[in-house]
Design an enzyme around this catalytic site. Structure first.
Site, PDB file in Angstrom:
ATOM      1  N   CYS A 272      89.626  37.300  78.206  1.00 22.66           N
ATOM      2  CA  CYS A 272      88.624  37.860  80.222  1.00 22.66           C
ATOM      3  C   CYS A 272      88.135  38.754  80.172  1.00 22.66           C
ATOM      4  CB  CYS A 272      89.692  36.423  80.829  1.00 22.66           C
ATOM      5  SG  CYS A 272      89.973  34.985  80.487  1.00 22.66           S
TER       6      CYS A 272
HETATM    7  N1  NAD Z   1      92.726  32.193  78.594  1.00 21.51           N
HETATM    8  C1  NAD Z   1      93.041  32.101  80.031  1.00 21.51           C
HETATM    9  O1  NAD Z   1      94.023  33.206  80.504  1.00 21.51           O
HETATM   10  C2  NAD Z   1      91.518  31.771  81.087  1.00 21.51           C
HETATM   11  C3  NAD Z   1      92.178  32.401  81.849  1.00 21.51           C
HETATM   12  C4  NAD Z   1      90.675  31.683  82.284  1.00 21.51           C
HETATM   13  C5  NAD Z   1      89.651  31.017  82.609  1.00 21.51           C
HETATM   14  N2  NAD Z   1      89.397  31.097  81.175  1.00 21.51           N
HETATM   15  C6  NAD Z   1      88.243  30.465  81.004  1.00 21.51           C
HETATM   16  O2  NAD Z   1      88.422  29.313  80.453  1.00 21.51           O
HETATM   17  C7  NAD Z   1      87.713  28.836  79.378  1.00 21.51           C
HETATM   18  C8  NAD Z   1      88.558  28.201  78.196  1.00 21.51           C
HETATM   19  O3  NAD Z   1      89.413  29.885  77.634  1.00 21.51           O
HETATM   20  P1  NAD Z   1      90.519  29.258  76.735  1.00 21.51           P
HETATM   21  O4  NAD Z   1      91.682  30.350  76.642  1.00 21.51           O
HETATM   22  O5  NAD Z   1      91.477  27.775  77.302  1.00 21.51           O
HETATM   23  O6  NAD Z   1      89.870  28.563  75.344  1.00 21.51           O
HETATM   24  P2  NAD Z   1      90.656  27.806  74.166  1.00 21.51           P
HETATM   25  O7  NAD Z   1      89.595  28.612  73.077  1.00 21.51           O
HETATM   26  O8  NAD Z   1      92.559  27.874  74.469  1.00 21.51           O
HETATM   27  O9  NAD Z   1      90.617  26.292  74.345  1.00 21.51           O
HETATM   28  C9  NAD Z   1      89.479  26.037  73.877  1.00 21.51           C
HETATM   29  C10 NAD Z   1      89.679  25.097  72.989  1.00 21.51           C
HETATM   30  O10 NAD Z   1      88.260  24.074  73.412  1.00 21.51           O
HETATM   31  C11 NAD Z   1      88.000  23.532  72.507  1.00 21.51           C
HETATM   32  N3  NAD Z   1      85.924  22.912  72.065  1.00 21.51           N
HETATM   33  C12 NAD Z   1      85.240  24.091  72.113  1.00 21.51           C
HETATM   34  N4  NAD Z   1      84.099  23.933  71.752  1.00 21.51           N
HETATM   35  C13 NAD Z   1      84.715  21.950  72.293  1.00 21.51           C
HETATM   36  C14 NAD Z   1      83.475  21.460  72.780  1.00 21.51           C
HETATM   37  N5  NAD Z   1      82.544  21.713  72.457  1.00 21.51           N
HETATM   38  N6  NAD Z   1      83.993  20.682  72.845  1.00 21.51           N
HETATM   39  C15 NAD Z   1      85.617  19.371  72.748  1.00 21.51           C
HETATM   40  N7  NAD Z   1      86.751  20.971  72.910  1.00 21.51           N
HETATM   41  C16 NAD Z   1      86.074  22.248  72.669  1.00 21.51           C
HETATM   42  C17 NAD Z   1      88.794  24.533  70.949  1.00 21.51           C
HETATM   43  O11 NAD Z   1      89.280  23.856  70.101  1.00 21.51           O
HETATM   44  C18 NAD Z   1      90.138  24.627  72.058  1.00 21.51           C
HETATM   45  O12 NAD Z   1      91.151  23.931  72.487  1.00 21.51           O
HETATM   46  C19 NAD Z   1      86.783  30.188  78.685  1.00 21.51           C
HETATM   47  O13 NAD Z   1      85.636  30.077  79.602  1.00 21.51           O
HETATM   48  C20 NAD Z   1      87.723  31.230  79.612  1.00 21.51           C
HETATM   49  O14 NAD Z   1      86.350  32.061  79.453  1.00 21.51           O
HETATM   50  C21 NAD Z   1      89.983  31.435  80.457  1.00 21.51           C
END
Ligand code: NAD
Length: 434
Positions: A272
């Site tokens: 993030c």
């Molecule tokens: N990690 C955090 O603490 C956090 C906090 C707030 C917001 N976010 C936001 O949330 C979003 C996701 O982040 P995250 O940390 O959960 O990512 P992550 O990488 O942990 O998880 C994302 C998942 O999406 C899957 N994926 C990718 N493309 C895909 C598709 N087309 N269809 C289905 N699945 C798909 C991946 O295999 C993975 O399992 C981002 O925009 C991030 O900025 C993250």
């Protein structure tokens, strides 16, 4: 009316929830909706994750398998079969939003998701973006796809944005306690968003548009990035003046109003704070605006690994040693304490700089047994054991991540030279802060 039907399905827990992207953000949402009695279908392109989750196995350290198991027993299943989107009433998109090589937003995962789900969307669904992105993403990437399918947004199809405030490893707040900002493309969309999220959180915060909600998330992260940049800069000033920056911050934090403490470190990490601010920088350019605070904070924060290496090198030289050939142990490669996430971790930059200086670099992290290749790094390393004898073998130990699991007394006691980037120790004969 479709909207009333959707609302009552949600209120009666008859609605089926799709969570797309079963990662740090998606999985906790799966668990929370499931706890509230909803049937949840998780979608991911990673077959291994899908398989493990269906067996009730978590792949994230801070999420116990028992919570996945409970969800599975409550009807949760994971799949890569996009046809099943048509079974769902609310669809939450939680896929990654990284930066490209020129710090430009990389929306390939959101776009990929929209391509997958487009043929399976149906009237009466609520489609939500949870992934962080620049203002306008929901309107520009989700709405047109739904319209191409012939839906009238706010009448027979609903679209919204609600930013996730997930803080992995934080045991003080759960999803339920954290107020959730919600928004919709139309008033109807917002009202159905409110019904949905009110079922899993204690307080929703409705805002007037999806663009406001998108920018709210960015402000939260920019606020952190800029303030961390500020204390990182002040850390260097304080060091030159022989002042303890942590003592300064803690003293300032006693002011009961108008001050929030932020702590310096080896640089920014995670999915993030180092990334999201640049989504706004990119979008602002479309309006002819240069986001100077964001750029400056980014520059200072990215410079921290260099600062740590220069302090370490100086300390070694004072002991008539050089980084070249020195045996160096990096303690903690996760981007923050008590998590197994090393995305964007500053530890990797630090390791790269040390390797460039011909140091013999090893790492120990109780949460990360092996380093798998990332887009920028491929270290091919495994975590070494952390015993008193082993520690004593290193010419230099750099505390990069202050995991609670570390034995801090033993580390200080046995290290020949310890560089502390987290303010766990006071400077002394064998410890220097950086
Ligand atoms: N990690 C955090 O603490 C956090 C906090 C707030 C917001 N976010 C936001 O949330 C979003 C996701 O982040 P995250 O940390 O959960 O990512 P992550 O990488 O942990 O998880 C994302 C998942 O999406 C899957 N994926 C990718 N493309 C895909 C598709 N087309 N269809 C289905 N699945 C798909 C991946 O295999 C993975 O399992 C981002 O925009 C991030 O900025 C993250």
């Amino acid at each position: 009316m479709l909207i009333n039907n959707l609302k009552s399905k949600i209120q009666n827990r008859d609605a089926c929830i799709a969570v797309i992207g079963l990662g740090y953000v998606g999985l906790p949402l799966v668990i929370r909706f499931s706890e509230e009695g909803f049937r949840v279908i998780g979608f991911d392109i990673d077959e291994e994750k899908v398989e493990n989750l269906n067996k009730g196995k978590s792949y994230l350290k801070h999420i116990p398998s028992s919570s996945i198991d409970v969800a599975v027993n409550n009807g949760f299943s994971a799949t890569s079969d996009w046809e099943r989107i048509s079974e769902c009433d609310a669809i939450l998109i939680c896929v990654p939003t990284p930066l490209g090589s020129h710090k430009e937003p990389d929306l390939q995962y959101i776009r990929g998701t929209m391509d997958f789900i487009k043929p399976h969307l149906r009237a009466g669904q609520l489609l939500i973006l949870e992934s962080t992105s620049y203002p306008g993403t929901t309107e520009e990437e989700l709405v047109p796809v739904a319209e191409e399918r012939g839906f009238i947004i706010g009448e027979d199809f609903f679209v919204g944005f609600s930013p996730e405030r997930e803080d992995p490893g934080n045991t003080t707040f759960t999803i339920k306690d954290i107020p959730k900002v919600i928004s919709g493309t139309t008033d109807n969309c917002r009202s159905v968003m409110d019904v949905l999220y009110s079922s899993i959180v204690e307080r929703t915060v409705p805002v007037s548009s999806t663009r406001v909600a998108e920018m709210t998330k960015l402000l939260e992260n920019i606020h952190r990035a800029v303030n961390i940049g500020l204390v990182n800069e002040l850390k260097i000033v304080a060091d030159k003046m022989d002042i303890d920056i942590f003592e300064v911050i803690n003293a300032s934090a006693t002011k009961p109003f108008g001050f929030t403490p932020y702590y310096p470190g080896p640089g920014l990490g995670g999915h993030c704070i180092p990334i999201d601010p640049f989504y706004l920088t990119w979008k602002a350019k479309e309006f002819g605006i240069h986001t100077r605070f964001i750029e400056l904070a980014g520059e200072i924060n990215r410079g921290m690994p260099e600062w740590v290496v220069s302090k370490a090198s100086e300390a070694l030289e004072q002991r008539r040693k050089s980084l070249s050939g020195a045996k160096v142990l990096i303690l903690g490669v996760a981007y923050k304490k008590n998590v197994d996430d090393y995305r964007e971790t500053p530890a990797f930059k630090l390791m790269e700089l040390l390797l460039e200086r011909k140091a013999d670099v090893h790492y120990h992290d109780p949460y990360i047994p092996h380093l798998t290749p990332t887009r920028d790094y491929d270290f091919q390393m495994s975590s070494v054991d952390l015993s008193a004898e082993k520690l004593a073998e290193y010419n230099l130990v750099i505390l990069t991540t202050d995991h609670d699991a570390f034995d801090y007394e033993m580390i200080a006691d046995k290290s020949q030279l310890l560089v502390d980037t987290r303010g766990r120790y006071q400077n002394n004969a064998n410890v220097i802060r950086a």
